[in-house]
Design an enzyme around this catalytic site. Structure first.
Site, PDB file in Angstrom:
ATOM      1  N   GLU A 110      -9.775   1.020 -40.886  1.00 48.95           N
ATOM      2  CA  GLU A 110      -8.021   0.626 -40.985  1.00 48.95           C
ATOM      3  C   GLU A 110      -7.775  -0.568 -40.141  1.00 48.95           C
ATOM      4  O   GLU A 110      -8.507  -0.853 -39.245  1.00 48.95           O
ATOM      5  CB  GLU A 110      -7.343   2.114 -40.361  1.00 48.95           C
ATOM      6  CG  GLU A 110      -7.466   3.216 -41.093  1.00 48.95           C
ATOM      7  CD  GLU A 110      -7.000   4.131 -40.152  1.00 48.95           C
ATOM      8  OE1 GLU A 110      -6.182   4.050 -39.515  1.00 48.95           O
ATOM      9  OE2 GLU A 110      -7.164   5.480 -40.609  1.00 48.95           O
ATOM     10  N   LYS A 112      -5.644  -2.235 -36.935  1.00 54.30           N
ATOM     11  CA  LYS A 112      -5.295  -1.838 -35.758  1.00 54.30           C
ATOM     12  C   LYS A 112      -3.838  -2.568 -35.424  1.00 54.30           C
ATOM     13  O   LYS A 112      -3.655  -3.677 -35.429  1.00 54.30           O
ATOM     14  CB  LYS A 112      -6.173  -2.116 -34.734  1.00 54.30           C
ATOM     15  CG  LYS A 112      -5.582  -1.608 -33.211  1.00 54.30           C
ATOM     16  CD  LYS A 112      -6.598  -1.752 -32.261  1.00 54.30           C
ATOM     17  CE  LYS A 112      -6.317  -0.733 -31.023  1.00 54.30           C
ATOM     18  NZ  LYS A 112      -4.958  -1.276 -30.385  1.00 54.30           N
ATOM     19  N   ASP A 114      -0.508  -3.933 -34.281  1.00 48.51           N
ATOM     20  CA  ASP A 114      -0.004  -4.149 -32.947  1.00 48.51           C
ATOM     21  C   ASP A 114       1.518  -4.050 -32.685  1.00 48.51           C
ATOM     22  O   ASP A 114       2.355  -4.762 -32.821  1.00 48.51           O
ATOM     23  CB  ASP A 114      -0.049  -5.720 -32.558  1.00 48.51           C
ATOM     24  CG  ASP A 114      -0.518  -6.024 -31.349  1.00 48.51           C
ATOM     25  OD1 ASP A 114      -0.345  -5.154 -30.562  1.00 48.51           O
ATOM     26  OD2 ASP A 114      -0.324  -7.307 -30.912  1.00 48.51           O
ATOM     27  N   ARG A 133       4.789   7.252 -26.710  1.00 46.70           N
ATOM     28  CA  ARG A 133       3.358   7.725 -26.068  1.00 46.70           C
ATOM     29  C   ARG A 133       3.568   8.098 -24.633  1.00 46.70           C
ATOM     30  O   ARG A 133       2.975   9.030 -24.388  1.00 46.70           O
ATOM     31  CB  ARG A 133       2.289   6.681 -26.303  1.00 46.70           C
ATOM     32  CG  ARG A 133       1.230   7.225 -25.841  1.00 46.70           C
ATOM     33  CD  ARG A 133       0.047   6.018 -26.037  1.00 46.70           C
ATOM     34  NE  ARG A 133      -1.367   6.567 -25.654  1.00 46.70           N
ATOM     35  CZ  ARG A 133      -1.672   6.529 -24.193  1.00 46.70           C
ATOM     36  NH1 ARG A 133      -0.766   5.796 -23.262  1.00 46.70           N
ATOM     37  NH2 ARG A 133      -2.917   6.888 -23.882  1.00 46.70           N
ATOM     38  N   TYR A 221      -0.808   6.759 -39.405  1.00 51.97           N
ATOM     39  CA  TYR A 221      -2.172   6.656 -39.568  1.00 51.97           C
ATOM     40  C   TYR A 221      -2.981   7.976 -38.733  1.00 51.97           C
ATOM     41  O   TYR A 221      -4.313   8.062 -38.877  1.00 51.97           O
ATOM     42  CB  TYR A 221      -2.831   5.555 -38.787  1.00 51.97           C
ATOM     43  CG  TYR A 221      -2.363   5.126 -37.219  1.00 51.97           C
ATOM     44  CD1 TYR A 221      -2.622   6.060 -36.194  1.00 51.97           C
ATOM     45  CD2 TYR A 221      -1.735   4.122 -36.783  1.00 51.97           C
ATOM     46  CE1 TYR A 221      -2.179   6.085 -35.117  1.00 51.97           C
ATOM     47  CE2 TYR A 221      -1.086   3.902 -35.825  1.00 51.97           C
ATOM     48  CZ  TYR A 221      -1.365   4.949 -34.512  1.00 51.97           C
ATOM     49  OH  TYR A 221      -1.024   4.675 -33.552  1.00 51.97           O
ATOM     50  N   LYS A 312     -11.509  -5.184 -31.194  1.00 49.01           N
ATOM     51  CA  LYS A 312     -10.315  -6.324 -30.982  1.00 49.01           C
ATOM     52  C   LYS A 312     -10.660  -7.711 -31.490  1.00 49.01           C
ATOM     53  O   LYS A 312     -11.646  -7.843 -30.953  1.00 49.01           O
ATOM     54  CB  LYS A 312      -9.921  -5.942 -29.413  1.00 49.01           C
ATOM     55  CG  LYS A 312      -9.623  -4.432 -29.183  1.00 49.01           C
ATOM     56  CD  LYS A 312      -8.124  -4.451 -29.032  1.00 49.01           C
ATOM     57  CE  LYS A 312      -7.623  -5.039 -27.629  1.00 49.01           C
ATOM     58  NZ  LYS A 312      -5.999  -4.662 -27.763  1.00 49.01           N
ATOM     59  N   CYS A 406      14.730 -37.271 -12.279  1.00 49.47           N
ATOM     60  CA  CYS A 406      15.262 -36.659 -13.665  1.00 49.47           C
ATOM     61  C   CYS A 406      15.155 -37.321 -14.792  1.00 49.47           C
ATOM     62  O   CYS A 406      15.679 -38.478 -14.669  1.00 49.47           O
ATOM     63  CB  CYS A 406      16.917 -36.086 -13.492  1.00 49.47           C
ATOM     64  SG  CYS A 406      17.412 -35.480 -14.858  1.00 49.47           S
ATOM     65  N   CYS A 409      18.765 -38.475 -15.977  1.00 46.74           N
ATOM     66  CA  CYS A 409      19.743 -39.229 -15.287  1.00 46.74           C
ATOM     67  C   CYS A 409      19.090 -39.988 -14.019  1.00 46.74           C
ATOM     68  O   CYS A 409      19.934 -40.405 -13.197  1.00 46.74           O
ATOM     69  CB  CYS A 409      21.047 -38.198 -14.713  1.00 46.74           C
ATOM     70  SG  CYS A 409      20.384 -37.060 -13.432  1.00 46.74           S
ATOM     71  N   CYS A 424      17.089 -30.848 -10.955  1.00 46.75           N
ATOM     72  CA  CYS A 424      17.853 -31.992 -10.735  1.00 46.75           C
ATOM     73  C   CYS A 424      19.130 -31.597 -10.167  1.00 46.75           C
ATOM     74  O   CYS A 424      20.000 -30.698 -10.729  1.00 46.75           O
ATOM     75  CB  CYS A 424      18.140 -32.531 -12.247  1.00 46.75           C
ATOM     76  SG  CYS A 424      19.378 -33.846 -12.164  1.00 46.75           S
ATOM     77  N   CYS A 430      24.578 -35.259 -14.654  1.00 47.57           N
ATOM     78  CA  CYS A 430      23.459 -35.373 -15.521  1.00 47.57           C
ATOM     79  C   CYS A 430      23.997 -34.792 -16.878  1.00 47.57           C
ATOM     80  O   CYS A 430      24.413 -33.629 -17.072  1.00 47.57           O
ATOM     81  CB  CYS A 430      22.442 -34.340 -15.072  1.00 47.57           C
ATOM     82  SG  CYS A 430      20.915 -34.328 -16.089  1.00 47.57           S
TER      83      CYS A 430
HETATM   84  S1  IVH Z   1      -5.690   6.306 -34.191  1.00 48.62           S
HETATM   85  C1  IVH Z   1      -7.010   9.637 -31.183  1.00 48.62           C
HETATM   86  N1  IVH Z   1      -5.222   4.289 -35.724  1.00 48.62           N
HETATM   87  O1  IVH Z   1      -3.990   1.861 -30.855  1.00 48.62           O
HETATM   88  C2  IVH Z   1      -6.804   8.224 -31.808  1.00 48.62           C
HETATM   89  N2  IVH Z   1      -4.468   4.055 -33.560  1.00 48.62           N
HETATM   90  O2  IVH Z   1      -5.674   2.560 -27.963  1.00 48.62           O
HETATM   91  C3  IVH Z   1      -5.323   8.000 -32.280  1.00 48.62           C
HETATM   92  N3  IVH Z   1      -3.068   1.839 -33.087  1.00 48.62           N
HETATM   93  O3  IVH Z   1      -2.178   4.122 -29.093  1.00 48.62           O
HETATM   94  C4  IVH Z   1      -5.051   6.660 -32.603  1.00 48.62           C
HETATM   95  N4  IVH Z   1      -3.502   1.227 -34.995  1.00 48.62           N
HETATM   96  O4  IVH Z   1      -0.952   2.949 -30.694  1.00 48.62           O
HETATM   97  C5  IVH Z   1      -5.079   4.811 -34.549  1.00 48.62           C
HETATM   98  N5  IVH Z   1      -4.723   2.612 -37.333  1.00 48.62           N
HETATM   99  C6  IVH Z   1      -4.724   3.162 -36.112  1.00 48.62           C
HETATM  100  C7  IVH Z   1      -4.121   2.364 -35.120  1.00 48.62           C
HETATM  101  C8  IVH Z   1      -3.886   2.876 -33.939  1.00 48.62           C
HETATM  102  C9  IVH Z   1      -2.985   0.986 -33.912  1.00 48.62           C
HETATM  103  C10 IVH Z   1      -2.770   2.129 -31.709  1.00 48.62           C
HETATM  104  C11 IVH Z   1      -2.227   3.181 -31.100  1.00 48.62           C
HETATM  105  C12 IVH Z   1      -2.917   3.771 -30.038  1.00 48.62           C
HETATM  106  C13 IVH Z   1      -3.903   2.420 -29.700  1.00 48.62           C
HETATM  107  C14 IVH Z   1      -5.170   2.955 -29.117  1.00 48.62           C
END
Ligand code: IVH
Length: 667
Positions: A110, A112, A114, A133, A221, A312, A406, A409, A424, A430
């Site tokens: 999947e 990740k 942000d 969280r 997710y 990452k 500056c 001026c 300045c 100015c």
């Molecule tokens: S699963 C027990 N799936 O990444 C695992 N997390 O450090 C539950 N995140 O706090 C998380 N995309 O905010 C999961 N496809 C994804 C995600 C995801 C982003 C974030 C989430 C979590 C952090 C994990």
């Protein structure tokens, strides 16, 4: 059809349109028609509050103001994932999983996302609670704000379990983030640095109407709950999709199930390059064991599951040539060095400039013109120079000299001890500072002068019509009309806008003066405390620091401002032209009676409309909250009030008063 039936019918229709548009990307109805239906529903709900549902589509527009967020313990702790930064580490993780299970696992890949993690609780198909969280054990209850996110269903469809939790990530779509920053730039407000932090800040804002306006989005997710028989993560996600959630789908390659390590690596590589076309930010890929029994077998370490891992992406940085450094002058005279770079592609845009922060930073980097520098875009809008490749330094490159005068001026710059920035000091001579101050003065949060923007200021200044903010108030329409690009209507708008700004309350005028360190909040505090500009201008350093929240730095700056004869004259002129330089009686009377009290309003009223009631609370310094909590001071109880609010107030022992009693409180 009875009002109750019509409310139900409209709610159902609007829910479906919402789902089609925000989850499936199908537009079935025009915005106008949608708004008409929504307004009709709103009106009916106001007339018949007993039939209004907590999760009605009208809740999407927000409008309630939270007074802090309650901390709530998570039913299941919210863990994080262990991070890997290379494909080797992923291979090692895969080997460990295979060894642990004694067979090749099926894995789900999947994105990740942000953004900010959210946990949603649904009971009987209704969104009951949304928690951040927090520290993983307990989070903050941000339900009201989350209800404004259109892709999060308030009422589920299909065959859903009675009680479950689902987790996901709230994020800021890049298109809307850029739009927000454009708007802020136009209004002279500071730009938000990156979508993730802004999403996280937005979800904790007090005013849910602002949250609604930000157009956040959410992918889910992780589905949790005792009564869900499906034992595959992949299938659970698609099941959640059938209940109305926005979940990743295979057709867009947002999710992928495989037991082949090469294919998994391909998924990672694909998104490492494709992510720039996504429309939202991701910072990696998440890999999860698909089978829930296998997940159980693998279990958890103290902080994260063994059955999942995050890969990452490396932070994006590119090398390019530093062609020059130029210096910007802000409205307070602060000098910011900016690197002019040989244009280079980075994270989907062409970068030509990067921030260098201040003289210390330049010295630390040991920067020289002609150097090959590393530029990084770590989520921030303005990229930064993070290092120099000294091996590529041309022999002719000379050490960099910070400017002493500056650039606008020529005045010699000053740098106070302990401060990172050069300034300045030529505040009143100015041109860049003068124009910057005027731009600030007319901006939305200050005098909010309609029909005027930075270009108008430039035009008026260059034509010698205004030299300072007071000059705006003696501008004549003929003078404006004579300028290039100014037509009859725009000239009149401008004059009308200036005239209207004379009604802007004192605290905003004070903010508009642009005294260093006097932002919106400080201006409000000072206006309330000193009540008028004369008292404030005579306040001593000691008197200023005595005020709550006013420190040495602000006090010094205020004293310095009013020590300048030119500033005193400016203020005198503003007074003469009729600007609000004192709190009016109504405002003074306001804000005290209900200071520190929090109210919840529920039911139908006779003396006030609900809006009037809320206004009256706020005008007297109180806060309006949408739901009863231990922090509620009073519940103002109308006819037909909701039974759940009543019960909660009784359980918590919250004082309930009638609207008459409230009227007496503020009389
Ligand atoms: S699963 C027990 N799936 O990444 C695992 N997390 O450090 C539950 N995140 O706090 C998380 N995309 O905010 C999961 N496809 C994804 C995600 C995801 C982003 C974030 C989430 C979590 C952090 C994990």
């Amino acid at each position: 059809m009875s009002p109750q039936e019509r409310i139900q019918e409209l709610s159902k229709e609007l829910r479906e349109y919402n789902y089609q548009y925000y989850v499936l990307n199908n537009s079935l109805i025009s915005d106008y028609e949608f708004d008409l239906k929504l307004k009709e529903l709103q009106k009916l709900e106001e007339e018949y509050p007993a039939f209004a549902d907590e999760n009605s589509p009208t809740k999407r527009v927000g409008g309630t103001v939270a007074d802090g967020f309650n901390k709530v313990k998570h039913r299941y702790p919210m863990l994080s994932l262990s991070n890997s930064y290379s494909k080797e580490e992923i291979s090692e993780w895969y080997d460990r999983v295979e060894k642990g299970l004694g067979k090749k696992p099926k894995l789900v890949c999947e994105l990740k996302y942000d953004g900010v993690a959210i946990s949603l609780n649904y009971k009987n198909g209704k969104l009951i609670q949304a928690l951040t969280r927090g520290d993983g054990e307990s989070g903050e209850d941000v339900t009201t704000n989350v209800k404004t996110i259109r892709s999060i269903p308030l009422q589920l469809q299909g065959d859903y379990p009675d009680d479950f939790e689902i987790r996901g990530e709230i994020f800021f779509p890049l298109e809307h983030f850029a739009e927000l920053n454009r708007e802020r730039e136009k209004n002279g407000e500071a730009l938000f640095a990156n979508p993730r932090n802004t999403a996280s800040g937005t979800i904790k804002m007090q005013d849910s109407a602002v949250v609604a306006s930000r157009k956040l989005d959410c992918y889910l997710y992780f589905l949790l709950g005792e009564n869900i028989t499906v034992k595959s993560h992949f299938e659970r996600i698609s099941l959640a999709g059938s209940w109305g959630f926005k979940v990743p789908t295979e057709d867009k390659k947002l999710i992928y199930r495989t037991d082949n390590l090469d294919q998994l690596m391909e998924f990672i590589s694909y998104w490492d390059t494709e992510r720039k076309n996504l429309g939202f930010e991701i910072d990696g890929i998440v890999l999860k064991v698909d089978d829930l029994d296998e997940q159980d077998e693998l279990g958890f370490t103290a902080k994260s599951p063994r059955w999942a891992v995050a890969y990452k992406f490396p932070a994006e940085a590119v090398a390019t040539i530093l062609e020059d450094v130029h210096f910007q002058v802000g409205r307070t005279g602060a000098i910011t060095p900016v690197a002019n770079l040989k244009p280079v592609a980075l994270a989907g845009t062409v970068v030509k400039r990067a921030s260098l922060h201040n003289a210390d930073q330049i010295e630390k980097l040991d920067l020289r013109i002609g150097d090959t520098v590393w530029v990084e875009k770590g989520g921030e809008i303005i990229p930064k120079v993070i290092g120099v490749n000294k091996e590529l330094r041309p022999t002719t490159a000379k050490p960099f000299q910070y400017i002493q005068n500056c650039p606008e001026c020529e005045t010699e710059l000053v740098r106070k001890e302990g401060e990172a920035l050069h300034y300045c000091p030529n505040e009143n001579g100015c041109p860049t500072q003068i124009k910057g101050r005027m731009e600030h003065f007319i901006s939305r949060k200050a005098l909010n002068i309609d029909g005027m923007g930075p270009e108008t200021i430039e035009l008026l200044f260059d034509n010698n019509l205004v030299q300072n903010i007071a000059d705006l108030y003696v501008l004549r329409k003929e003078e404006v009309l004579a300028l290039e690009r100014m037509a009859e209507k725009s000239s009149q708008n401008l004059i009308d806008g200036i005239e209207a700004s004379k009604q802007v309350p004192f605290q905003r005028v004070l903010f508009g003066l642009g005294i260093r360190y006097v932002g919106e909040t400080v201006a409000k505090i000072l206006a309330k405390k000193f009540k008028n500009i004369d008292a404030l201008s005579k306040a001593t350093f000691e008197e200023l620091v005595e005020v709550n929240e006013i420190g040495d730095r602000i006090a010094e700056s205020v004293c310095a401002y009013f020590n300048e004869e030119q500033n005193i004259q400016l203020v005198e002129r503003l007074k003469e032209y009729g600007l609000q330089l004192e709190m009016d009686d109504a405002e003074l009377a306001q804000g005290t009676k209900l200071d520190g009290l929090s109210f919840v309003v529920s039911g139908v009223f006779n003396l006030f409309s609900r809006t009037e009631l809320k206004k009256a609370i706020e005008n007297n310094g109180g806060k309006v909250a949408s739901s009863v909590s231990s922090k509620t001071s009073y519940l103002i109880r109308g006819e037909n009030m909701g039974p759940s609010k009543l019960k909660k107030a009784e359980d918590l022992g919250i004082k309930m008063i009638s609207e008459q009693e409230f009227a007496e409180m503020i009389a």
